[in-house]
Scaffold this motif. Structure first.
Motif, PDB file in Angstrom:
ATOM      1  N   THR A  58       0.849  -1.178   0.000  1.00 33.23           N
ATOM      2  CA  THR A  58       0.000   0.000   0.000  1.00 33.23           C
ATOM      3  C   THR A  58       0.890   1.235   0.000  1.00 33.23           C
ATOM      4  O   THR A  58       1.820   1.334   0.793  1.00 33.23           O
ATOM      5  CB  THR A  58      -0.899   0.014   1.247  1.00 33.23           C
ATOM      6  OG1 THR A  58      -1.664  -1.184   1.260  1.00 33.23           O
ATOM      7  CG2 THR A  58      -1.838   1.198   1.233  1.00 33.23           C
ATOM      8  N   TYR A  59       0.592   2.188  -0.886  1.00 40.82           N
ATOM      9  CA  TYR A  59       1.374   3.416  -1.005  1.00 40.82           C
ATOM     10  C   TYR A  59       0.501   4.614  -0.674  1.00 40.82           C
ATOM     11  O   TYR A  59      -0.687   4.642  -0.985  1.00 40.82           O
ATOM     12  CB  TYR A  59       1.934   3.551  -2.424  1.00 40.82           C
ATOM     13  CG  TYR A  59       2.873   2.427  -2.775  1.00 40.82           C
ATOM     14  CD1 TYR A  59       4.194   2.450  -2.360  1.00 40.82           C
ATOM     15  CD2 TYR A  59       2.426   1.333  -3.497  1.00 40.82           C
ATOM     16  CE1 TYR A  59       5.054   1.410  -2.666  1.00 40.82           C
ATOM     17  CE2 TYR A  59       3.278   0.295  -3.811  1.00 40.82           C
ATOM     18  CZ  TYR A  59       4.587   0.338  -3.391  1.00 40.82           C
ATOM     19  OH  TYR A  59       5.429  -0.692  -3.686  1.00 40.82           O
ATOM     20  N   VAL A  60       1.089   5.609  -0.024  1.00 38.30           N
ATOM     21  CA  VAL A  60       0.378   6.816   0.371  1.00 38.30           C
ATOM     22  C   VAL A  60       0.738   7.929  -0.605  1.00 38.30           C
ATOM     23  O   VAL A  60       1.900   8.108  -0.965  1.00 38.30           O
ATOM     24  CB  VAL A  60       0.754   7.225   1.813  1.00 38.30           C
ATOM     25  CG1 VAL A  60       0.037   8.503   2.218  1.00 38.30           C
ATOM     26  CG2 VAL A  60       0.449   6.109   2.783  1.00 38.30           C
ATOM     27  N   THR A  66      -4.540   6.430  -0.076  1.00 37.36           N
ATOM     28  CA  THR A  66      -3.700   5.248  -0.285  1.00 37.36           C
ATOM     29  C   THR A  66      -4.173   4.490  -1.509  1.00 37.36           C
ATOM     30  O   THR A  66      -5.351   4.497  -1.855  1.00 37.36           O
ATOM     31  CB  THR A  66      -3.752   4.317   0.934  1.00 37.36           C
ATOM     32  OG1 THR A  66      -5.096   3.911   1.142  1.00 37.36           O
ATOM     33  CG2 THR A  66      -3.221   5.001   2.183  1.00 37.36           C
TER      34      THR A  66
END
Length: 95
Positions: free
Chosen positions: A3-5, A16
């Motif tokens: 998961t990337y913000v 996200t």
């Protein structure tokens, strides 16, 4: 999948997204305003979870910093090892 913000350039709330590790986009479209948002570098979520393996690892790690110290001898006495009085057993090797 990691998961990337992402943080919007128009000061919207961070959001996200999940992407495979082979295709990580540096920019994404903000779902609130539609402007470009850049990926934010953050701390990884290592050790997240409540499995038996994670609990064991946490307990092991905590004993390295603050081991349990024995302050007194345990109360229960050990029973002596029984010794055979049979004369034939005298010739056997001892452990």
């Amino acid at each position: 999948m990691p998961t990337y913000v992402y943080r919007c350039s128009e000061f919207c709330d961070d959001f996200t997204e999940q992407h495979s590790m082979t295709s990580i986009p540096d920019e994404s479209t903000c779902p609130e305003c539609g402007h470009d948002a850049r990926r934010v570098i953050g701390a990884p979520a290592l050790g997240a979870g409540n499995t038996a393996a994670v609990r064991l690892q946490d307990a092991t790690r905590s004993t390295a910093d603050s081991p349990q110290v024995v302050s007194s001898v345990p109360g229960r006495r050990r029973t002596p090892t029984p010794v055979s009085t049979n004369p034939l057993h005298r010739k056997l090797p001892r452990p």
